[in-house]
Each structure stands twice: as C-alpha cells, then as structure tokens.
Design a protein around this motif. Structure first.
Motif, PDB file in Angstrom:
ATOM      1  N   ARG A  66      39.170 -16.055  51.468  1.00 60.71           N
ATOM      2  CA  ARG A  66      39.718 -16.442  52.777  1.00 60.71           C
ATOM      3  C   ARG A  66      41.245 -16.386  52.760  1.00 60.71           C
ATOM      4  N   VAL A  67      41.848 -16.789  51.642  1.00 55.41           N
ATOM      5  CA  VAL A  67      43.303 -16.700  51.503  1.00 55.41           C
ATOM      6  C   VAL A  67      43.728 -15.234  51.495  1.00 55.41           C
ATOM      7  N   GLU A  68      43.003 -14.400  50.768  1.00 51.65           N
ATOM      8  CA  GLU A  68      43.319 -12.972  50.733  1.00 51.65           C
ATOM      9  C   GLU A  68      43.226 -12.357  52.131  1.00 51.65           C
ATOM     10  N   ALA A  69      42.195 -12.720  52.883  1.00 50.88           N
ATOM     11  CA  ALA A  69      42.042 -12.205  54.247  1.00 50.88           C
ATOM     12  C   ALA A  69      43.162 -12.697  55.151  1.00 50.88           C
ATOM     13  N   LEU A  70      43.535 -13.960  55.013  1.00 49.26           N
ATOM     14  CA  LEU A  70      44.630 -14.519  55.806  1.00 49.26           C
ATOM     15  C   LEU A  70      45.922 -13.750  55.551  1.00 49.26           C
ATOM     16  N   LEU A  71      46.217 -13.493  54.296  1.00 50.84           N
ATOM     17  CA  LEU A  71      47.438 -12.753  53.977  1.00 50.84           C
ATOM     18  C   LEU A  71      47.390 -11.345  54.547  1.00 50.84           C
ATOM     19  N   ALA A  72      46.266 -10.689  54.403  1.00 51.82           N
ATOM     20  CA  ALA A  72      46.137  -9.318  54.915  1.00 51.82           C
ATOM     21  C   ALA A  72      46.301  -9.260  56.425  1.00 51.82           C
ATOM     22  N   GLU A  73      45.749 -10.237  57.121  1.00 49.75           N
ATOM     23  CA  GLU A  73      45.743 -10.204  58.583  1.00 49.75           C
ATOM     24  C   GLU A  73      47.007 -10.772  59.215  1.00 49.75           C
ATOM     25  N   GLU A  74      47.545 -11.867  58.649  1.00 49.49           N
ATOM     26  CA  GLU A  74      48.654 -12.556  59.312  1.00 49.49           C
ATOM     27  C   GLU A  74      49.980 -12.481  58.561  1.00 49.49           C
ATOM     28  N   PHE A  75      49.921 -12.241  57.263  1.00 51.86           N
ATOM     29  CA  PHE A  75      51.134 -12.215  56.443  1.00 51.86           C
ATOM     30  C   PHE A  75      51.106 -10.990  55.518  1.00 51.86           C
ATOM     31  N   PRO A  76      51.104  -9.789  56.091  1.00 54.72           N
ATOM     32  CA  PRO A  76      50.865  -8.577  55.305  1.00 54.72           C
ATOM     33  C   PRO A  76      51.947  -8.249  54.275  1.00 54.72           C
ATOM     34  N   VAL A 102      59.996 -11.562  41.832  1.00 55.33           N
ATOM     35  CA  VAL A 102      61.213 -10.819  42.158  1.00 55.33           C
ATOM     36  C   VAL A 102      60.875  -9.649  43.078  1.00 55.33           C
ATOM     37  N   ASP A 103      59.754  -8.985  42.799  1.00 53.39           N
ATOM     38  CA  ASP A 103      59.359  -7.803  43.564  1.00 53.39           C
ATOM     39  C   ASP A 103      58.908  -8.122  44.995  1.00 53.39           C
ATOM     40  N   TYR A 104      58.333  -9.298  45.197  1.00 54.19           N
ATOM     41  CA  TYR A 104      57.780  -9.664  46.506  1.00 54.19           C
ATOM     42  C   TYR A 104      58.451 -10.942  47.007  1.00 54.19           C
ATOM     43  N   PRO A 105      59.159 -10.872  48.134  1.00 51.46           N
ATOM     44  CA  PRO A 105      59.873 -12.051  48.623  1.00 51.46           C
ATOM     45  C   PRO A 105      58.965 -13.173  49.134  1.00 51.46           C
ATOM     46  N   ALA A 106      57.710 -12.870  49.439  1.00 51.84           N
ATOM     47  CA  ALA A 106      56.764 -13.908  49.874  1.00 51.84           C
ATOM     48  C   ALA A 106      55.512 -13.785  49.018  1.00 51.84           C
ATOM     49  N   ALA A 107      55.084 -14.915  48.438  1.00 51.79           N
ATOM     50  CA  ALA A 107      53.937 -14.876  47.536  1.00 51.79           C
ATOM     51  C   ALA A 107      53.149 -16.176  47.602  1.00 51.79           C
ATOM     52  N   VAL A 108      51.857 -16.041  47.378  1.00 49.23           N
ATOM     53  CA  VAL A 108      50.996 -17.192  47.145  1.00 49.23           C
ATOM     54  C   VAL A 108      50.487 -17.034  45.720  1.00 49.23           C
ATOM     55  N   VAL A 109      50.914 -17.940  44.846  1.00 46.73           N
ATOM     56  CA  VAL A 109      50.456 -17.919  43.459  1.00 46.73           C
ATOM     57  C   VAL A 109      49.225 -18.811  43.404  1.00 46.73           C
ATOM     58  N   TRP A 110      48.100 -18.209  43.061  1.00 48.70           N
ATOM     59  CA  TRP A 110      46.786 -18.853  43.128  1.00 48.70           C
ATOM     60  C   TRP A 110      46.290 -19.180  41.729  1.00 48.70           C
ATOM     61  N   PHE A 111      46.359 -20.459  41.366  1.00 44.98           N
ATOM     62  CA  PHE A 111      45.865 -20.912  40.067  1.00 44.98           C
ATOM     63  C   PHE A 111      44.428 -21.390  40.245  1.00 44.98           C
ATOM     64  N   SER A 112      43.524 -20.833  39.451  1.00 54.67           N
ATOM     65  CA  SER A 112      42.117 -21.212  39.545  1.00 54.67           C
ATOM     66  C   SER A 112      41.499 -21.180  38.153  1.00 54.67           C
TER      67      SER A 112
END
Length: 116
Positions: free
Chosen positions: A44-54, A21-31
């Motif tokens: 790498r996913v964290e870096a991608l989000l920081a750089e291209e999808f902040p 609800v708080d964040y309109p765009a999210a990647v939920v990472w199940f590991s």
C-alpha cells in the motif's frame, strides 16, 4: 495517473546514505520477515508513492537481517517508516500507523520540495 514506484533495498549504511543522496524524497521502510503488518502495509505504501508521490523512493531495510543498520537508525519496532527529505529525517512512523499517516507525513513537504 499511476506511475511505477521506485523501490530500492539497502543492506549497509553506505548504501542507505547513497540512496538518500540520490533521491531527495524517500520512505525508508524497516521491517522484519515475521511482521504480518509490514507485509500487509508495504504494498500500500509502494502504491501510494507511485500514485501520489512519484519522485519519492521506497527504500526497504530488513531489520532482522541487518540489525546494525536498524540500530544505527534507532529502529526498535516493525514496521517503521522514516520519511526523509533532502537526506534528513523529517518524520518517523512506527508500529501502529496506516497509509493515511504516510500520506500526511509526505504531502506538504513533498509539495514544497518539488513545487507542486
């Protein structure tokens, strides 16, 4: 321009729903702790989000520690990345995928959502 990734962890269904609800765009990472692919791909996913999808948040869920949460989301393999937009699942990537698949899953809807 490099931003800092918004990283959160969810341990209950209520926490996960609140974050979505708080964040309109999210990647939920199940590991899981014993998943070497999960550990290699996550930064790498964290870096991608920081750089291209902040404006997107990276939400981590330990599927081994919280099997009820993984089960509620029908996650049966690790890693699983669930791309959520405006609180709803948009796309799911599971087991065998790379950083380009995450980028492609986010690019167009993220651009439309944030008018970029």
């Amino acid at each position: 321009m490099t931003g800092s990734a918004m990283n959160r962890e969810a341990t209950t269904p209520q926490e996960l729903e609140s974050l979505l609800v708080d964040y309109p765009a999210a990647v939920v990472w199940f590991s899981t702790p014993d998943c070497s692919v999960c550990h290699a791909l996550r930064p790498r996913v964290e870096a991608l989000l920081a750089e291209e999808f902040p404006r997107a948040v990276h939400i981590r869920v330990d599927a081994a520690a919280h099997p009820e949460l993984a089960g509620q989301w029908l996650v049966t393999a690790a890693p699983t990345a669930v791309i959520c937009l405006e609180g709803r699942e948009h796309q799911r990537l599971s087991r065998s995928f790379g950083i380009d698949a995450v980028r492609q899953a986010l690019a167009r809807p993220y651009g439309l959502l944030f008018d970029e």
